[in-house]
Enzyme design. Structure first.
Site, PDB file in Angstrom:
ATOM      1  N   LYS A 184     -11.915  14.451  -1.673  1.00 18.96           N
ATOM      2  CA  LYS A 184     -11.803  13.265  -2.536  1.00 18.96           C
ATOM      3  C   LYS A 184     -11.848  13.641  -4.013  1.00 18.96           C
ATOM      4  CE  LYS A 184     -11.774  11.483   1.415  1.00 18.96           C
ATOM      5  NZ  LYS A 184     -12.053  10.339   2.244  1.00 18.96           N
TER       6      LYS A 184
HETATM    7  C1  LIG Z   1     -12.437   9.945   3.629  1.00 15.95           C
HETATM    8  C2  LIG Z   1     -12.349   8.522   4.029  1.00 15.95           C
HETATM    9  C3  LIG Z   1     -13.370   7.884   4.726  1.00 15.95           C
HETATM   10  C4  LIG Z   1     -14.533   8.603   5.308  1.00 15.95           C
HETATM   11  O1  LIG Z   1     -15.293   9.307   4.417  1.00 15.95           O
HETATM   12  P1  LIG Z   1     -16.178  10.551   4.911  1.00 15.95           P
HETATM   13  O2  LIG Z   1     -16.990  10.897   3.725  1.00 15.95           O
HETATM   14  O3  LIG Z   1     -15.227  11.635   5.316  1.00 15.95           O
HETATM   15  O4  LIG Z   1     -17.013  10.096   6.045  1.00 15.95           O
HETATM   16  C5  LIG Z   1     -13.256   6.535   4.972  1.00 15.95           C
HETATM   17  N1  LIG Z   1     -12.186   5.848   4.564  1.00 15.95           N
HETATM   18  C6  LIG Z   1     -11.171   6.428   3.914  1.00 15.95           C
HETATM   19  C7  LIG Z   1     -10.015   5.598   3.470  1.00 15.95           C
HETATM   20  C8  LIG Z   1     -11.204   7.784   3.620  1.00 15.95           C
HETATM   21  O5  LIG Z   1     -10.189   8.355   2.985  1.00 15.95           O
END
Ligand SMILES: *Cc1c(COP(=O)(O)O)cnc(C)c1O
Length: 424
Positions: free
Chosen positions: A202
């Protein structure tokens, strides 16, 4: 003529290295050392006479977003489950989620024993279509989850109107959109609650991590309890050496706390978010122009977006181009030209191999429930079309310069021109 495409052993467009992600912020190493020496590695440890990094990050991030409350959590997945439970979603309830997203959008709903109901997307923004959301509402609906997918902000005006009309909480999943602005406000503050992921990929990251934000003090208190085994911060600090969290017994929880290491890194990474978002947006604007010239259609954001961010850059292949070639073959060919992974969009959740509730015994509450979570009942033509015609690049590709953007466009053009080599 010998094969031209790199995927067929031709010469690639580029061999130069791409920017790496993640990259540590200036103060990150020093912050980690502070935690190591602090004798407090978790918020659920003794108070040491100074504010925990977890609280510090919560305050910084809430301030950055313009939200009244922020509760950090272990992951984006944990944050979504916390938000759903804070809203009272539970056994047998329906939650409307986009048909095209990371699998967590669906698995978190299952995680609170509820039923994901998939709504189709808007073909231009790739985000959930407000009309499809409204059409999916039933008497069992308890919440709506919207995802700001890849690099676009969903149509929040329309989604908020739908949620308000039906008296439903609207949860904004901002795992991919830290810092985006819609009608003067940061995403995450536009719905009932906002959730974030700080996982490795992210745009704001500590490897793993998450957060829930809300303006509602009651909801924030529920999230706090749910994420720390039913404990919350006191109004005044205890004496050093005593546990800081208070066992109120208000609401049972589970441990989904963010560690002090993660929180300390996030405090520093947050300081560089805006600058990196701006660089990605500058490069994306260049790429928009270059790819549009080739007939591609870049993903668009909703009207009302003041400032978008880029988690993943997405575009559609030109109308009529390479229609007989599997999209995975096309993206593989572009990747080979660039030495950087270009991927098809997510598989729509009803046909995504990562979505399979029947593979987990914990969801087999009853035969009726199993039938309700079977996704084969959903038809989502806009999701299907995007999955067949889209291509996406991770935001690391946008951290370089204009030369990099020209390489991407050159690679796409080359693959379009030599489609015959892929069997077109
Ligand atoms: C990455 C992501 C998640 C989950 O996040 P994690 O930290 O990997 O558990 C949920 N929703 C979206 C849209 C994502 O891109």
């Amino acid at each position: 003529m010998p094969p031209q495409l790199a995927v067929n052993r031709g010469t690639p467009v580029r061999t130069r290295q791409w920017p790496l992600w993640p990259r540590p912020a200036k103060g990150a190493a020093e912050a980690l050392n502070q935690v190591l020496a602090s004798a407090r590695w978790s918020l659920s440890g003794p108070y040491r006479g100074v504010e925990s990094f977890e609280r510090r990050f919560a305050r910084d991030f809430a301030g950055y977003l313009g939200s009244a409350h922020c509760v950090p959590a272990a992951s984006g997945t944990a944050s979504l489950m916390l938000a759903l439970e804070a809203c009272g979603v539970g056994a047998g309830d329906e939650v409307i989620v986009p048909g095209l997203s990371w699998v967590a959008s669906a698995s978190t709903v299952l995680g609170v024993n509820a039923v994901p109901v998939f709504a189709d997307i808007d073909p231009d923004t790739w985000c959930v279509d407000p009309a499809a959301v409204e059409a999916a509402i039933t008497p069992a609906t308890r919440a709506i989850v919207v995802v700001h997918l890849y690099a676009a902000v969903a149509d929040m005006d329309a989604l908020r109107a739908v949620a308000d009309r039906h008296g439903l909480p609207l949860i904004e999943d901002c795992a991919q959109a830290h810092g985006a602005v819609y009608r003067g406000r940061k995403v995450g503050t536009l719905g009932t609650l906002g959730t974030f992921s700080m996982q490795h990929s992210k745009v704001l990251t500590s490897g793993e991590g998450g957060a829930v934000v809300t303006d509602d003090a009651g909801l924030a208190r529920r999230v706090e309890h749910l994420r720390a085994d039913g404990r919350c911060y006191p109004d005044t600090a205890p004496r050093p050496g005593a546990m800081e969290l208070v066992e109120t017994g208000e609401l049972m929880g589970n441990n989904r706390c963010l560690s002090e290491f993660h929180a300390a890194v996030l405090v520093e990474q947050l300081k560089e978010l805006d600058e990196l978002n701006a660089r990605r947006a500058r490069n994306a604007a260049v790429l928009d122009g270059l790819l549009s010239d080739l007939g591609c259609t870049p993903q668009r954001t909703s009207e009302g977006t003041d400032s978008r961010t880029y988690y993943v850059y997405g575009a559609l292949l030109p109308e009529g181009a390479l229609t007989t070639v599997d999209i995975a073959r096309v993206t593989e060919a572009i990747s080979a030209e660039l030495g950087f992974s270009v991927l098809p969009p997510y598989r729509p959740l009803p046909v995504n191999r990562l979505y399979d509730p029947s593979s987990r015994r914990r969801y087999a509450i009853s035969e009726e429930y199993e039938k309700r979570v079977d996704a084969s009942r959903f038809q989502l033509p806009a999701c299907d079309r995007l999955a067949r015609r889209g291509f996406t690049l991770h935001h690391a590709a946008l951290l370089g310069d204009e030369e990099d953007m020209r390489d991407i466009a050159t690679a796409v053009r080359k693959v379009l021109e030599h489609g015959a080599e892929l069997g077109a």
